[in-house]
Design an enzyme around this catalytic site. Structure first.
Site, PDB file in Angstrom:
ATOM      1  N   SER A 181      -2.747   1.353  10.840  1.00 38.30           N
ATOM      2  CA  SER A 181      -3.919   1.814  10.087  1.00 38.30           C
ATOM      3  C   SER A 181      -5.170   1.501  10.895  1.00 38.30           C
ATOM      4  CB  SER A 181      -3.982   1.083   8.754  1.00 38.30           C
ATOM      5  OG  SER A 181      -5.224   1.329   8.144  1.00 38.30           O
ATOM      6  N   TYR A 194      -3.136  -7.058   4.353  1.00 37.99           N
ATOM      7  CA  TYR A 194      -2.865  -5.685   4.790  1.00 37.99           C
ATOM      8  C   TYR A 194      -3.335  -5.483   6.229  1.00 37.99           C
ATOM      9  CZ  TYR A 194      -2.963  -0.571   4.865  1.00 37.99           C
ATOM     10  OH  TYR A 194      -2.759   0.740   5.198  1.00 37.99           O
TER      11      TYR A 194
HETATM   12  N1  LIG Z   1      -3.040   6.936   2.998  1.00 37.99           N
HETATM   13  C1  LIG Z   1      -3.921   6.434   3.848  1.00 37.99           C
HETATM   14  O1  LIG Z   1      -5.141   6.692   3.776  1.00 37.99           O
HETATM   15  C2  LIG Z   1      -3.443   5.517   4.944  1.00 37.99           C
HETATM   16  C3  LIG Z   1      -4.383   5.091   5.890  1.00 37.99           C
HETATM   17  C4  LIG Z   1      -3.967   4.254   6.909  1.00 37.99           C
HETATM   18  C5  LIG Z   1      -2.633   3.870   6.977  1.00 37.99           C
HETATM   19  N2  LIG Z   1      -1.742   4.281   6.036  1.00 37.99           N
HETATM   20  C6  LIG Z   1      -0.347   3.830   6.172  1.00 37.99           C
HETATM   21  O2  LIG Z   1       0.532   4.930   6.034  1.00 37.99           O
HETATM   22  C7  LIG Z   1       1.780   4.487   5.505  1.00 37.99           C
HETATM   23  C8  LIG Z   1       2.188   5.395   4.347  1.00 37.99           C
HETATM   24  O3  LIG Z   1       1.214   5.320   3.320  1.00 37.99           O
HETATM   25  P1  LIG Z   1       1.038   6.466   2.221  1.00 37.99           P
HETATM   26  O4  LIG Z   1      -0.408   6.612   2.030  1.00 37.99           O
HETATM   27  O5  LIG Z   1       1.858   7.641   2.596  1.00 37.99           O
HETATM   28  O6  LIG Z   1       1.649   5.742   0.927  1.00 37.99           O
HETATM   29  P2  LIG Z   1       2.490   6.318  -0.315  1.00 37.99           P
HETATM   30  O7  LIG Z   1       2.129   7.727  -0.606  1.00 37.99           O
HETATM   31  O8  LIG Z   1       2.346   5.312  -1.392  1.00 37.99           O
HETATM   32  O9  LIG Z   1       4.023   6.328   0.202  1.00 37.99           O
HETATM   33  C9  LIG Z   1       4.704   5.147   0.463  1.00 37.99           C
HETATM   34  C10 LIG Z   1       6.179   5.458   0.648  1.00 37.99           C
HETATM   35  O10 LIG Z   1       6.873   4.252   0.955  1.00 37.99           O
HETATM   36  C11 LIG Z   1       7.917   4.037  -0.002  1.00 37.99           C
HETATM   37  N3  LIG Z   1       7.931   2.614  -0.271  1.00 37.99           N
HETATM   38  C12 LIG Z   1       6.896   1.879  -0.748  1.00 37.99           C
HETATM   39  N4  LIG Z   1       7.271   0.600  -0.886  1.00 37.99           N
HETATM   40  C13 LIG Z   1       8.560   0.540  -0.479  1.00 37.99           C
HETATM   41  C14 LIG Z   1       9.511  -0.510  -0.403  1.00 37.99           C
HETATM   42  N5  LIG Z   1       9.214  -1.736  -0.793  1.00 37.99           N
HETATM   43  N6  LIG Z   1      10.745  -0.241   0.065  1.00 37.99           N
HETATM   44  C15 LIG Z   1      11.080   1.024   0.429  1.00 37.99           C
HETATM   45  N7  LIG Z   1      10.229   2.054   0.374  1.00 37.99           N
HETATM   46  C16 LIG Z   1       8.986   1.815  -0.077  1.00 37.99           C
HETATM   47  C17 LIG Z   1       7.508   4.855  -1.254  1.00 37.99           C
HETATM   48  O11 LIG Z   1       8.615   5.324  -2.003  1.00 37.99           O
HETATM   49  P3  LIG Z   1       9.100   4.581  -3.381  1.00 37.99           P
HETATM   50  O12 LIG Z   1       7.876   4.256  -4.153  1.00 37.99           O
HETATM   51  O13 LIG Z   1      10.015   5.552  -4.037  1.00 37.99           O
HETATM   52  O14 LIG Z   1       9.832   3.385  -2.903  1.00 37.99           O
HETATM   53  C18 LIG Z   1       6.823   6.045  -0.595  1.00 37.99           C
HETATM   54  O15 LIG Z   1       7.788   6.991  -0.224  1.00 37.99           O
HETATM   55  C19 LIG Z   1       1.577   3.027   5.108  1.00 37.99           C
HETATM   56  O16 LIG Z   1       2.138   2.220   6.103  1.00 37.99           O
HETATM   57  C20 LIG Z   1       0.057   2.860   5.075  1.00 37.99           C
HETATM   58  O17 LIG Z   1      -0.320   1.548   5.374  1.00 37.99           O
HETATM   59  C21 LIG Z   1      -2.111   5.107   5.012  1.00 37.99           C
END
Ligand SMILES: NC(=O)c1ccc[n+]([C@@H]2O[C@H](COP(=O)([O-])OP(=O)(O)OC[C@H]3O[C@@H](n4cnc5c(N)ncnc54)[C@H](OP(=O)(O)O)[C@@H]3O)[C@@H](O)[C@H]2O)c1
Length: 294
Positions: A181, A194
């Protein structure tokens, strides 16, 4: 006499100034060319990701799902991993019917620590994993959940890698994409665990890439700004905030061009002195104010 000295110094200062101007112009031109190559040319000359192998890891929502869909569109079969069996089956079905690719699901919770990895390795046996996208996320925490956040954000990145490492090593080819991130680029008070776990992902990815690139294994670290997903409460898409689908498409185009990226042009352009200097100071001030109020 003093006039001569003065002009000698002036000449020296002028020369140093000119060298610095040329240096910064060259550096800036190089950065522009690199950015053009990574974010513009990469759209025209895309790396053929199928050369890495057939299967890919992904998740059921947000950035992970968008990567899975984009790669299914580009002809890869998909392994989905997340916690909810129902969601896994539903998303797998959708990908199969929409893109006519095979899917395979593994239900697991990455907050549970070491115990889960032998089962994951067993379930992956026989699958020709060529690309691993590590996106697991645990962002929001209270004190009791610190171990879970660390397990999810750091242990998963190192351990899941081991599950596919042997396959990559035998084949002499493999691609790992770790999602870090931009929050990791500076210490982020109020997001301490985080941001600390995310800088772990960044450093780990860059080290492992340096260690294994000679063996044909590429590790790319993607460090996004804001993407509209569940994690960001599906904040509306705007010129600074990308949708997950368009982010995944742009970020996948950068594979083969760079091993560290903001993922897309608009995010790369946001890495400015503003985020490097002003934003962390604002966060520190906010944390101080909150502590005084508590
Ligand atoms: N969105 C942003 O703006 C942003 C910015 C910078 C970095 N990121 C990074 O991008 C990555 C993805 O984020 P996102 O925004 O796509 O989040 P998201 O929409 O909440 O998706 C997270 C995914 O991970 C799975 N997950 C969550 N906790 C888990 C666990 N304990 N065990 C197994 N699976 C798990 C969830 O599925 P289930 O709930 O079904 O388990 C879901 O499929 C993260 O690493 C985040 O730090 C995101």
């Amino acid at each position: 006499m003093s006039f001569k000295k003065c002009s000698w110094y002036s000449l020296l200062l002028c020369s140093i100034g000119s060298v610095m101007v040329v240096y910064y112009l060259l550096r800036w031109s190089w950065q522009c060319w690199h950015g053009f190559k990574v974010y513009v040319l990469s759209e025209i000359w895309q790396t053929n990701l199928r050369t890495y192998g057939q299967w890919l890891y992904g998740a059921t929502s947000g950035i992970g799902r968008a990567y899975a869909e984009e790669l299914a569109k580009r002809g890869l079969d998909i392994v989905l991993i997340s916690r909810s069996e129902d969601k896994l089956r539903r998303v797998a079905k959708e990908i199969e019917s929409r893109y006519k690719r095979q899917t395979y699901v593994i239900q697991t919770d990455f907050t549970e620590g070491h115990s889960i990895y032998s089962a994951i390795t067993q379930q992956l046996e026989g699958l020709q994993i060529g690309i691993l996208v590590s996106i697991m996320l645990s962002a929001f925490f209270c004190l009791q959940r610190i171990t879970q956040v660390i397990n999810c954000n750091t242990l998963s990145v190192t351990q899941v890698r081991l599950s596919v490492w042997l396959v990559f090593a035998v084949r002499g080819k493999g691609l790992i994409i770790n999602i870090s991130s931009e929050a990791a680029s500076q210490p982020q008070p109020m997001l301490s665990v985080y941001s600390a776990t995310k800088i772990f992902v960044t450093y780990f990815s860059r080290c492992v890439h340096a260690e294994y690139r000679s063996k044909g294994i590429t590790v790319q670290c993607v460090a996004p700004f804001m993407v509209s997903t569940n994690m960001t409460h599906n904040v509306p898409v705007n010129p600074l905030v990308k949708s997950a689908a368009s982010f995944a498409r742009d970020a996948l185009n950068t594979v083969g061009y760079t091993t560290y990226t903001g993922g897309c042009l608009t995010h790369a352009l946001q890495v400015t002195p503003h985020t490097r200097s002003i934003e962390p100071q604002l966060r520190e001030r906010m944390a101080e104010t909150r502590n005084k109020q508590d």
